[in-house]
Design an enzyme around this catalytic site. Structure first.
Site, PDB file in Angstrom:
ATOM      1  N   PHE A   1       0.746  -1.291   0.065  1.00  0.00           N
ATOM      2  CA  PHE A   1       0.084  -0.113  -0.096  1.00  0.00           C
ATOM      3  C   PHE A   1       0.923   1.198   0.099  1.00  0.00           C
ATOM      4  O   PHE A   1       1.767   1.342   1.034  1.00  0.00           O
ATOM      5  CB  PHE A   1      -0.730  -0.088   1.106  1.00  0.00           C
ATOM      6  CG  PHE A   1      -2.286   0.602   1.112  1.00  0.00           C
ATOM      7  CD1 PHE A   1      -2.860   0.524  -0.029  1.00  0.00           C
ATOM      8  CD2 PHE A   1      -2.891   1.537   2.248  1.00  0.00           C
ATOM      9  CE1 PHE A   1      -4.157   1.268  -0.145  1.00  0.00           C
ATOM     10  CE2 PHE A   1      -3.765   2.175   2.081  1.00  0.00           C
ATOM     11  CZ  PHE A   1      -4.640   2.098   0.819  1.00  0.00           C
TER      12      PHE A   1
ATOM     13  N   GLN B   1      -3.936  16.874   3.317  1.00  0.00           N
ATOM     14  CA  GLN B   1      -3.652  15.825   2.227  1.00  0.00           C
ATOM     15  C   GLN B   1      -5.144  15.884   1.185  1.00  0.00           C
ATOM     16  O   GLN B   1      -6.141  15.667   1.482  1.00  0.00           O
ATOM     17  CB  GLN B   1      -3.769  14.497   2.598  1.00  0.00           C
ATOM     18  CG  GLN B   1      -3.316  13.485   1.569  1.00  0.00           C
ATOM     19  CD  GLN B   1      -2.876  12.152   2.286  1.00  0.00           C
ATOM     20  OE1 GLN B   1      -3.578  11.419   2.745  1.00  0.00           O
ATOM     21  NE2 GLN B   1      -1.434  11.806   1.975  1.00  0.00           N
TER      22      GLN B   1
ATOM     23  N   HIS C   1      -6.539  14.238  -1.814  1.00  0.00           N
ATOM     24  CA  HIS C   1      -6.937  13.028  -2.562  1.00  0.00           C
ATOM     25  C   HIS C   1      -7.002  13.218  -3.949  1.00  0.00           C
ATOM     26  O   HIS C   1      -7.581  14.365  -4.405  1.00  0.00           O
ATOM     27  CB  HIS C   1      -8.171  12.244  -2.009  1.00  0.00           C
ATOM     28  CG  HIS C   1      -8.188  10.741  -2.467  1.00  0.00           C
ATOM     29  ND1 HIS C   1      -8.201  10.229  -3.645  1.00  0.00           N
ATOM     30  CD2 HIS C   1      -8.016   9.541  -1.631  1.00  0.00           C
ATOM     31  CE1 HIS C   1      -8.234   9.114  -3.684  1.00  0.00           C
ATOM     32  NE2 HIS C   1      -8.282   8.595  -2.374  1.00  0.00           N
TER      33      HIS C   1
ATOM     34  N   LEU D   1     -14.940  10.081  -2.981  1.00  0.00           N
ATOM     35  CA  LEU D   1     -13.908   9.415  -3.391  1.00  0.00           C
ATOM     36  C   LEU D   1     -13.913   8.498  -4.422  1.00  0.00           C
ATOM     37  O   LEU D   1     -14.915   7.680  -4.246  1.00  0.00           O
ATOM     38  CB  LEU D   1     -13.034   8.890  -2.275  1.00  0.00           C
ATOM     39  CG  LEU D   1     -12.304   9.791  -1.205  1.00  0.00           C
ATOM     40  CD1 LEU D   1     -11.495   8.845  -0.573  1.00  0.00           C
ATOM     41  CD2 LEU D   1     -11.535  10.853  -1.686  1.00  0.00           C
TER      42      LEU D   1
ATOM     43  N   GLU E   1      -8.457   4.705  -4.635  1.00  0.00           N
ATOM     44  CA  GLU E   1      -7.346   4.751  -5.519  1.00  0.00           C
ATOM     45  C   GLU E   1      -6.785   3.371  -6.169  1.00  0.00           C
ATOM     46  O   GLU E   1      -6.048   2.975  -6.839  1.00  0.00           O
ATOM     47  CB  GLU E   1      -6.084   5.095  -4.648  1.00  0.00           C
ATOM     48  CG  GLU E   1      -6.064   6.846  -4.323  1.00  0.00           C
ATOM     49  CD  GLU E   1      -4.996   7.287  -3.635  1.00  0.00           C
ATOM     50  OE1 GLU E   1      -4.273   8.175  -4.225  1.00  0.00           O
ATOM     51  OE2 GLU E   1      -4.767   6.868  -2.321  1.00  0.00           O
TER      52      GLU E   1
ATOM     53  N   ARG F   1       0.100  10.431  -3.457  1.00  0.00           N
ATOM     54  CA  ARG F   1      -1.122  11.204  -3.558  1.00  0.00           C
ATOM     55  C   ARG F   1      -0.744  12.833  -3.741  1.00  0.00           C
ATOM     56  O   ARG F   1      -1.417  13.400  -4.621  1.00  0.00           O
ATOM     57  CB  ARG F   1      -1.694  11.181  -2.401  1.00  0.00           C
ATOM     58  CG  ARG F   1      -2.703  10.141  -2.021  1.00  0.00           C
ATOM     59  CD  ARG F   1      -3.566  10.194  -0.684  1.00  0.00           C
ATOM     60  NE  ARG F   1      -4.454   8.744  -0.647  1.00  0.00           N
ATOM     61  CZ  ARG F   1      -4.882   8.521   0.436  1.00  0.00           C
ATOM     62  NH1 ARG F   1      -4.801   9.225   1.466  1.00  0.00           N
ATOM     63  NH2 ARG F   1      -5.615   7.248   0.350  1.00  0.00           N
TER      64      ARG F   1
ATOM     65  N   HIS G   1      -8.923  15.625   1.897  1.00  0.00           N
ATOM     66  CA  HIS G   1      -9.080  14.216   2.479  1.00  0.00           C
ATOM     67  C   HIS G   1      -8.834  14.128   3.723  1.00  0.00           C
ATOM     68  O   HIS G   1      -9.546  13.344   4.220  1.00  0.00           O
ATOM     69  CB  HIS G   1      -8.438  13.379   1.377  1.00  0.00           C
ATOM     70  CG  HIS G   1      -8.365  11.827   1.725  1.00  0.00           C
ATOM     71  ND1 HIS G   1      -9.473  11.393   1.851  1.00  0.00           N
ATOM     72  CD2 HIS G   1      -7.526  11.181   2.085  1.00  0.00           C
ATOM     73  CE1 HIS G   1      -9.486  10.162   2.364  1.00  0.00           C
ATOM     74  NE2 HIS G   1      -8.255   9.892   2.165  1.00  0.00           N
TER      75      HIS G   1
ATOM     76  N   ARG H   1       0.685  11.869   4.546  1.00  0.00           N
ATOM     77  CA  ARG H   1       0.281  10.807   5.335  1.00  0.00           C
ATOM     78  C   ARG H   1       0.647   9.420   4.330  1.00  0.00           C
ATOM     79  O   ARG H   1       0.089   9.458   3.417  1.00  0.00           O
ATOM     80  CB  ARG H   1      -1.031  10.927   5.665  1.00  0.00           C
ATOM     81  CG  ARG H   1      -1.715   9.652   6.530  1.00  0.00           C
ATOM     82  CD  ARG H   1      -2.881   9.738   7.016  1.00  0.00           C
ATOM     83  NE  ARG H   1      -3.991   9.821   5.967  1.00  0.00           N
ATOM     84  CZ  ARG H   1      -4.698   8.735   5.377  1.00  0.00           C
ATOM     85  NH1 ARG H   1      -4.472   7.625   5.643  1.00  0.00           N
ATOM     86  NH2 ARG H   1      -5.576   9.209   4.429  1.00  0.00           N
TER      87      ARG H   1
END
Length: 576
Positions: free
Chosen positions: A122, A236, A238, A252, A255, A286, A351, A386
């Protein structure tokens, strides 16, 4: 006639019914400490339920060579070295215990054939360390925590809006609030208060937060109690939020759509990531993908509604139905769009708040005696970007630690000093808003804040725009003095929205003030007038009120962790 006012006493009050608040409450209840959890939305539908991807811990079930030290190194690197190394160590080292707690309470993790917890790559992780439950990990974690809290008979009131944390001489003694359904007032006496009321991403026009969550409540509550805010400018964005319909703007698109091979194109049909990250392309981080999309839109190569195209239609239909079922369903429901044949119009969306209330790393104390902050309300772990999957493990690790700390604090307290004047001030604040009968509409002013932040403090910022944003916020604050608040048979939501507006204005000003001071480009923070990273600004920006920003140095990364910092390939990985 005066409104009904109830007095409640508890050892520890938790504000916020999401994952971090519930985890702290569970720890307190297991310790035998009386705890009350309050929130403004149903605990079964807290923001935690929206976290899709997974939760990090160096369990080594898939890659035995993984370690908490490597997890810490990956986190610090991704933070652009603005994260606090001690905070990072505490989370990385305590992560396995957090997963074990969830297992013990029945969390249905995905597992390998031999029973091991399955873990996947991830984002910028060196090894496979993200445990998951389908593409709805946050939902399952929230369910698990709610069930455990019920087993322990934890009191939860999820129709209470907290308007103020009560203090006397810099020491907490409770909170004041009202019921959003019938308007009943509450004076809650508590030895300690744990603030777990989320972040401030709802102050932008497009956001992955729902309509009345993450409005900056933690900022306002902490500030009025005397606490400070750290790195509010580090938000952040997104890369893939929906543009249409208006009432779902910012929703969203996982991803995983890019992780499975989705392609980003501009209106000219160009695969524009070739210009920004030719090595990782759509699998870049991101902050880079969001900046790339923003740049394409700003330079006139955007789609008709001001976005870019995300296309998965070249993938086999079976792949889409098996690996992207929620994306497929969401687009059908919101736009009647079939992603197996048609590209999706997306744009960057606010986000996650990586900054938040200033806290000590060891126990998340705020410097105000008896007041703690956890989850997205707090700061210290994420820095300027993050690491995907870290937010869910953070709430478990610090929920446990802060639960223990608050239990110990309450048990050791010799006496509690209260203040009738502090209660009167909180009562008057609600009375004045309820009496407000001006011509201005709260909802339209909330929209004005979101428009201002989107225009002047979005993905890319500059001095001129930020100063213009401050001036506009001044105007909105002046106008907000003439709002009308009109509770009705449906409840006291109008009063809640008025407080949301006040919180949003505090959070917006903190963000813009700190963004002006951070005259560099680092991670999520892009200054077009200062496009380079400035090593002298490897500091945290700490905000204590309008115009008051001080620079706080970040501790050095331990040598043994620094030695593990490395470039991480994106090959074969889901992005963050």
């Amino acid at each position: 006639m005066k409104p009904a006012e109830q007095r409640i006493a508890t050892s520890v009050l938790v504000i916020g019914t999401g994952g971090s608040g519930l985890r702290a409450a569970i720890q307190l209840a297991e310790r035998g400490t009386d705890v009350l959890v309050v929130g403004k939305r149903p605990s079964a539908d807290a923001h935690t339920t929206l976290a899709a991807g997974g939760i990090n811990a160096a369990l080594g079930t898939m890659d035995p060579e993984d370690s908490w030290q490597q997890h810490a190194a990956d986190t610090l690197k991704e933070s652009y070295f603005l994260a606090d190394p001690h905070t990072v160590r505490i989370v990385a080292e305590g992560a396995a215990r957090g997963i074990a707690d969830l297992e013990r309470w029945g969390m249905p993790f995905a597992r390998e054939a031999d029973g091991r917890i399955s873990q996947r790559y991830f984002g910028a992780h060196t090894f496979r360390r993200t445990a998951f439950a389908g593409d709805y990990t946050g939902l399952e974690i929230q369910r698990t925590l709610v069930n455990r809290a019920r087993q322990l008979d934890v009191r939860i009131i999820d129709t209470m809006y907290v308007t103020r944390i009560l203090t006397r001489d810099g020491v907490v003694f409770g909170a004041y609030g009202f019921d959003t359904e019938d308007g009943t007032r509450y004076v809650i006496h508590a030895d300690a208060v744990i603030l777990a009321a989320g972040g401030h991403t709802r102050i932008w026009r497009r956001t992955s937060s729902r309509r009345d969550e993450n409005t900056g409540d933690s900022f306002r509550l902490a500030l009025t109690a005397g606490a400070r805010i750290r790195d509010p400018e580090l938000v952040q964005f997104h890369p893939s939020g929906l543009i249409e319909p208006e009432n779902a703007a910012g929703t969203l698109v996982s991803e995983a759509a890019r992780g499975e091979g989705g392609i980003l194109r501009n209106q000219l049909g160009e695969r524009f990531m070739e210009r920004y990250d030719p090595l990782r392309m759509e699998l870049s981080t991101r902050d880079r993908v969001a900046l790339a999309a923003y740049t394409e839109i700003k330079e006139g190569r955007g789609t008709p509604h001001g976005g870019v195209w995300l296309d998965v239609s070249h993938l086999p239909r079976e792949t889409i139905m098996q690996r992207l079922p929620r994306v497929y369903q969401t687009l059908l429901e919101l736009q009647m769009l079939d992603i197996t044949t048609t590209p999706i119009e997306i744009a960057p969306t606010a986000h996650y708040s990586m900054g938040g209330v200033w806290v000590r790393s060891e126990d998340h104390g705020t410097g105000i005696e008896g007041l703690y902050a956890i989850g997205e309300a707090s700061s210290g772990l994420h820095g300027a970007n993050r690491l995907g999957g870290n937010s869910l493990i953070e709430l478990l690790v610090y929920g446990r630690i802060v639960g223990d700390t608050a239990a110990d604090y309450s048990a050791a307290l010799g006496a509690q000093q209260r203040s009738a004047a502090a209660v009167a001030d909180a009562r008057d604040e609600v009375d004045q808003l309820l009496a407000a009968d001006g011509p201005e509409n709260v909802r339209s002013l909330q929209r004005a804040v979101r428009d201002t932040m989107t225009e002047h403090a979005g993905v890319v910022r500059d001095e001129h725009g930020l100063q213009a944003g401050l001036a506009r916020l001044d105007d909105i604050e002046t106008t907000a003095k003439n709002v009308g608040v009109h509770p009705d048979l449906a409840g006291f939501q109008d009063l809640a929205h008025a407080f949301d507006l006040r919180s949003s204005l505090v959070a917006a000003r903190a963000t813009v003030d700190a963004a002006i001071e951070r005259r560099e480009t680092r991670g999520c923070h892009n200054r077009s007038d200062f496009p380079n990273l400035d090593e002298s600004l490897r500091v945290n920006m700490v905000w204590s009120g309008p115009g008051n920003v001080v620079r706080e140095p970040v501790a050095e990364t331990p040598v043994e962790i620094a030695a593990l910092v490395r470039e991480v390939s994106s090959a074969g990985k889901l992005v963050e």
